[in-house]
Design a protein around this motif. Sequence first.
Motif, short mmCIF file in Angstrom:
data_model
loop_
_atom_site.label_atom_id
_atom_site.label_comp_id
_atom_site.label_asym_id
_atom_site.label_seq_id
_atom_site.Cartn_x
_atom_site.Cartn_y
_atom_site.Cartn_z
N ARG A 149 -6.06 -3.83 0.08
CA ARG A 149 -7.16 -4.78 -0.07
C ARG A 149 -6.99 -5.66 -1.30
NH1 ARG A 149 -12.75 -1.96 -0.87
NH2 ARG A 149 -11.64 -1.45 -2.79
N SER A 150 -6.67 -5.04 -2.45
CA SER A 150 -6.62 -5.79 -3.70
C SER A 150 -5.40 -6.71 -3.78
CB SER A 150 -6.62 -4.83 -4.90
OG SER A 150 -5.47 -4.01 -4.89
N TRP A 191 -5.48 2.05 0.87
CA TRP A 191 -6.46 1.02 1.20
C TRP A 191 -6.80 0.17 -0.03
CZ3 TRP A 191 -8.34 -2.22 4.36
CH2 TRP A 191 -9.60 -2.80 4.16
N LYS A 192 -6.93 0.80 -1.19
CA LYS A 192 -7.24 0.06 -2.42
C LYS A 192 -6.17 -0.97 -2.71
CE LYS A 192 -8.08 0.68 -7.37
NZ LYS A 192 -8.15 1.65 -8.50
N SER A 193 -4.91 -0.58 -2.59
CA SER A 193 -3.80 -1.51 -2.84
C SER A 193 -3.72 -2.58 -1.74
CB SER A 193 -2.49 -0.74 -2.92
OG SER A 193 -1.41 -1.60 -3.15
N GLY A 231 0.81 -1.21 0.00
CA GLY A 231 0.00 0.00 0.00
C GLY A 231 0.84 1.26 0.00
N LYS A 287 -7.23 6.45 0.58
CA LYS A 287 -7.98 5.70 -0.43
C LYS A 287 -7.03 4.89 -1.32
CE LYS A 287 -11.33 6.25 -4.17
NZ LYS A 287 -12.14 7.24 -4.95
N THR A 288 -5.92 5.51 -1.73
CA THR A 288 -4.93 4.82 -2.57
C THR A 288 -4.28 3.69 -1.81
OG1 THR A 288 -4.48 6.93 -3.70
CG2 THR A 288 -2.87 5.17 -3.97
#
Length: 208
Positions: A72-73, A68-70, A46, A65-66
Amino acid sequence: MEMNGLMGGLYRISEWIMRIAYINILWLAFTIAGLVFLGIFPATTGVFAVARKWRLGDTQIPIFKTFWKSYRSEFIRSNVLGYLIVIIGFILYLDLRIVQNIDGWLSTLLLILLFSLVFIYFFVVIFLFPVLVHFNSKTFQYLKNAIFVSIAYPIHTLLMLITSFLLIVMNVKFPILLPYFSVSILIVSIMFISYDAFRRLEEKENNY
Protein backbone atom coordinates in the motif's frame (compact mmCIF):
# COMPACT_ATOMS: atom_id res chain seq x y z
CA MET A 1 7.63 -26.87 23.65
CA GLU A 2 10.54 -26.52 21.23
CA MET A 3 11.44 -29.63 19.28
CA ASN A 4 15.08 -30.64 18.95
CA GLY A 5 17.02 -33.09 16.84
CA LEU A 6 15.79 -34.46 13.55
CA MET A 7 12.12 -33.73 14.20
CA GLY A 8 12.91 -30.16 15.17
CA GLY A 9 14.95 -29.69 12.03
CA LEU A 10 12.21 -31.12 9.82
CA TYR A 11 9.64 -28.92 11.53
CA ARG A 12 11.68 -25.76 10.90
CA ILE A 13 12.25 -26.72 7.27
CA SER A 14 8.52 -27.34 6.72
CA GLU A 15 7.75 -24.05 8.45
CA TRP A 16 10.03 -22.15 6.07
CA ILE A 17 8.57 -23.96 3.06
CA MET A 18 5.10 -22.84 4.14
CA ARG A 19 6.24 -19.25 4.67
CA ILE A 20 7.90 -19.03 1.26
CA ALA A 21 4.89 -20.63 -0.44
CA TYR A 22 2.57 -18.22 1.37
CA ILE A 23 4.37 -15.07 0.21
CA ASN A 24 4.45 -16.47 -3.33
CA ILE A 25 0.66 -16.86 -3.21
CA LEU A 26 0.37 -13.31 -1.85
CA TRP A 27 2.53 -12.07 -4.73
CA LEU A 28 0.33 -13.82 -7.29
CA ALA A 29 -2.93 -12.69 -5.67
CA PHE A 30 -1.98 -9.02 -5.32
CA THR A 31 -0.37 -8.89 -8.75
CA ILE A 32 -3.69 -10.05 -10.21
CA ALA A 33 -5.60 -7.71 -7.86
CA GLY A 34 -3.64 -4.83 -9.36
CA LEU A 35 -4.66 -5.99 -12.85
CA VAL A 36 -1.09 -7.30 -13.26
CA PHE A 37 0.40 -4.13 -14.76
CA LEU A 38 -0.37 -2.07 -11.65
CA GLY A 39 0.09 -4.88 -9.14
CA ILE A 40 3.31 -6.62 -10.09
CA PHE A 41 5.76 -4.02 -8.76
CA PRO A 42 3.97 -3.25 -5.46
CA ALA A 43 3.54 -7.01 -4.87
CA THR A 44 7.24 -7.54 -5.54
CA THR A 45 8.06 -4.75 -3.10
CA GLY A 46 5.80 -6.34 -0.50
CA VAL A 47 7.59 -9.69 -0.72
CA PHE A 48 10.97 -7.96 -0.48
CA ALA A 49 9.76 -6.16 2.66
CA VAL A 50 8.83 -9.49 4.27
CA ALA A 51 12.14 -11.06 3.20
CA ARG A 52 14.05 -8.12 4.70
CA LYS A 53 12.32 -8.62 8.05
CA TRP A 54 13.25 -12.29 7.95
CA ARG A 55 16.88 -11.41 7.20
CA LEU A 56 16.87 -9.06 10.19
CA GLY A 57 15.84 -12.02 12.33
CA ASP A 58 12.14 -11.13 12.68
CA THR A 59 10.94 -14.56 11.59
CA GLN A 60 7.69 -14.36 13.55
CA ILE A 61 6.39 -11.17 11.93
CA PRO A 62 2.76 -11.07 10.74
CA ILE A 63 3.43 -11.84 7.09
CA PHE A 64 0.24 -10.49 5.57
CA LYS A 65 0.33 -7.26 7.60
CA THR A 66 3.98 -6.62 6.63
CA PHE A 67 3.28 -7.40 2.98
CA TRP A 68 0.14 -5.27 2.82
CA LYS A 69 1.77 -2.28 4.55
CA SER A 70 4.57 -2.20 1.98
CA TYR A 71 2.23 -2.91 -0.95
CA ARG A 72 0.00 0.00 0.00
CA SER A 73 2.65 2.53 1.03
CA GLU A 74 4.96 1.88 -1.95
CA PHE A 75 2.22 1.39 -4.54
CA ILE A 76 2.92 4.55 -6.53
CA ARG A 77 6.68 4.70 -6.05
CA SER A 78 7.25 1.04 -6.95
CA ASN A 79 5.19 1.44 -10.12
CA VAL A 80 7.06 4.61 -11.11
CA LEU A 81 10.44 2.95 -10.60
CA GLY A 82 9.32 -0.36 -12.08
CA TYR A 83 8.00 1.10 -15.30
CA LEU A 84 10.95 3.45 -15.57
CA ILE A 85 13.15 0.35 -15.57
CA VAL A 86 10.89 -1.29 -18.17
CA ILE A 87 11.11 1.78 -20.44
CA ILE A 88 14.90 1.97 -20.09
CA GLY A 89 15.15 -1.74 -20.89
CA PHE A 90 12.99 -1.29 -24.00
CA ILE A 91 15.12 1.64 -25.17
CA LEU A 92 18.30 -0.40 -24.71
CA TYR A 93 16.75 -3.25 -26.69
CA LEU A 94 15.83 -0.89 -29.55
CA ASP A 95 19.31 0.62 -29.52
CA LEU A 96 20.87 -2.83 -29.79
CA ARG A 97 18.65 -3.69 -32.76
CA ILE A 98 19.59 -0.44 -34.49
CA VAL A 99 23.33 -0.82 -33.87
CA GLN A 100 23.27 -4.36 -35.28
CA ASN A 101 22.36 -2.84 -38.65
CA ILE A 102 25.38 -0.52 -38.65
CA ASP A 103 28.63 -1.68 -40.27
CA GLY A 104 32.24 -0.89 -39.50
CA TRP A 105 34.16 0.28 -36.45
CA LEU A 106 31.33 2.55 -35.31
CA SER A 107 29.11 -0.50 -34.82
CA THR A 108 31.76 -2.20 -32.66
CA LEU A 109 32.25 0.92 -30.56
CA LEU A 110 28.53 1.41 -30.04
CA LEU A 111 28.03 -2.27 -29.17
CA ILE A 112 30.72 -2.09 -26.49
CA LEU A 113 29.07 1.01 -25.06
CA LEU A 114 25.60 -0.52 -25.17
CA PHE A 115 26.67 -3.81 -23.59
CA SER A 116 28.31 -1.83 -20.79
CA LEU A 117 25.01 -0.02 -20.26
CA VAL A 118 23.14 -3.34 -20.35
CA PHE A 119 25.35 -4.71 -17.57
CA ILE A 120 24.70 -1.61 -15.46
CA TYR A 121 21.00 -1.97 -16.26
CA PHE A 122 20.90 -5.53 -14.92
CA PHE A 123 22.79 -4.40 -11.83
CA VAL A 124 20.13 -1.76 -11.19
CA VAL A 125 17.28 -4.20 -11.82
CA ILE A 126 18.58 -6.77 -9.36
CA PHE A 127 19.34 -4.24 -6.61
CA LEU A 128 16.44 -1.79 -7.07
CA PHE A 129 13.78 -3.45 -4.92
CA PRO A 130 16.15 -4.48 -2.10
CA VAL A 131 17.32 -0.85 -2.01
CA LEU A 132 13.71 0.35 -2.06
CA VAL A 133 12.70 -1.61 1.04
CA HIS A 134 15.96 -1.07 2.94
CA PHE A 135 16.74 2.62 2.49
CA ASN A 136 14.65 5.74 2.91
CA SER A 137 15.36 8.04 -0.03
CA LYS A 138 13.70 10.18 -2.65
CA THR A 139 12.15 8.23 -5.52
CA PHE A 140 14.88 8.62 -8.12
CA GLN A 141 17.66 8.40 -5.54
CA TYR A 142 16.91 4.68 -5.34
CA LEU A 143 18.25 4.24 -8.87
CA LYS A 144 21.53 5.94 -7.93
CA ASN A 145 21.76 3.87 -4.76
CA ALA A 146 21.19 0.65 -6.71
CA ILE A 147 23.97 1.53 -9.17
CA PHE A 148 26.35 2.52 -6.38
CA VAL A 149 25.83 -0.61 -4.26
CA SER A 150 26.01 -2.97 -7.23
CA ILE A 151 29.34 -1.48 -8.37
CA ALA A 152 30.75 -1.14 -4.83
CA TYR A 153 30.05 -4.82 -4.07
CA PRO A 154 30.60 -6.74 -7.34
CA ILE A 155 30.90 -10.14 -5.61
CA HIS A 156 27.42 -9.77 -4.12
CA THR A 157 26.09 -8.57 -7.48
CA LEU A 158 27.62 -11.54 -9.30
CA LEU A 159 26.31 -13.95 -6.67
CA MET A 160 22.82 -12.48 -7.02
CA LEU A 161 22.95 -12.81 -10.81
CA ILE A 162 24.14 -16.42 -10.64
CA THR A 163 21.53 -17.30 -8.01
CA SER A 164 18.79 -15.66 -10.07
CA PHE A 165 19.85 -17.56 -13.19
CA LEU A 166 19.92 -20.92 -11.38
CA LEU A 167 16.51 -20.36 -9.77
CA ILE A 168 14.98 -19.31 -13.09
CA VAL A 169 16.37 -22.47 -14.70
CA MET A 170 14.94 -24.52 -11.82
CA ASN A 171 11.51 -22.99 -12.36
CA VAL A 172 11.69 -23.74 -16.07
CA LYS A 173 12.72 -27.33 -15.37
CA PHE A 174 10.06 -27.83 -12.70
CA PRO A 175 7.03 -25.71 -13.67
CA ILE A 176 4.98 -27.36 -10.92
CA LEU A 177 6.85 -25.06 -8.50
CA LEU A 178 5.66 -21.87 -10.23
CA PRO A 179 2.51 -21.21 -8.15
CA TYR A 180 4.32 -21.77 -4.86
CA PHE A 181 7.99 -20.82 -5.13
CA SER A 182 8.69 -19.18 -8.49
CA VAL A 183 8.99 -15.57 -7.28
CA SER A 184 9.24 -15.85 -3.51
CA ILE A 185 12.35 -18.03 -3.32
CA LEU A 186 14.09 -15.77 -5.85
CA ILE A 187 13.22 -12.63 -3.89
CA VAL A 188 14.23 -14.14 -0.55
CA SER A 189 17.59 -15.21 -2.01
CA ILE A 190 18.25 -11.78 -3.51
CA MET A 191 17.25 -9.99 -0.31
CA PHE A 192 19.45 -12.17 1.88
CA ILE A 193 22.50 -11.58 -0.34
CA SER A 194 21.88 -7.87 -0.87
CA TYR A 195 21.38 -7.27 2.84
CA ASP A 196 24.95 -8.37 3.49
CA ALA A 197 26.13 -5.69 1.02
CA PHE A 198 23.95 -3.08 2.77
CA ARG A 199 25.34 -4.10 6.16
CA ARG A 200 28.92 -3.78 4.94
CA LEU A 201 28.14 -0.38 3.42
CA GLU A 202 26.55 0.89 6.63
CA GLU A 203 29.45 -0.39 8.74
CA LYS A 204 31.90 1.39 6.44
CA GLU A 205 29.92 4.64 6.68
CA ASN A 206 29.74 4.38 10.49
CA ASN A 207 33.53 4.04 10.66
CA TYR A 208 34.07 7.37 8.94
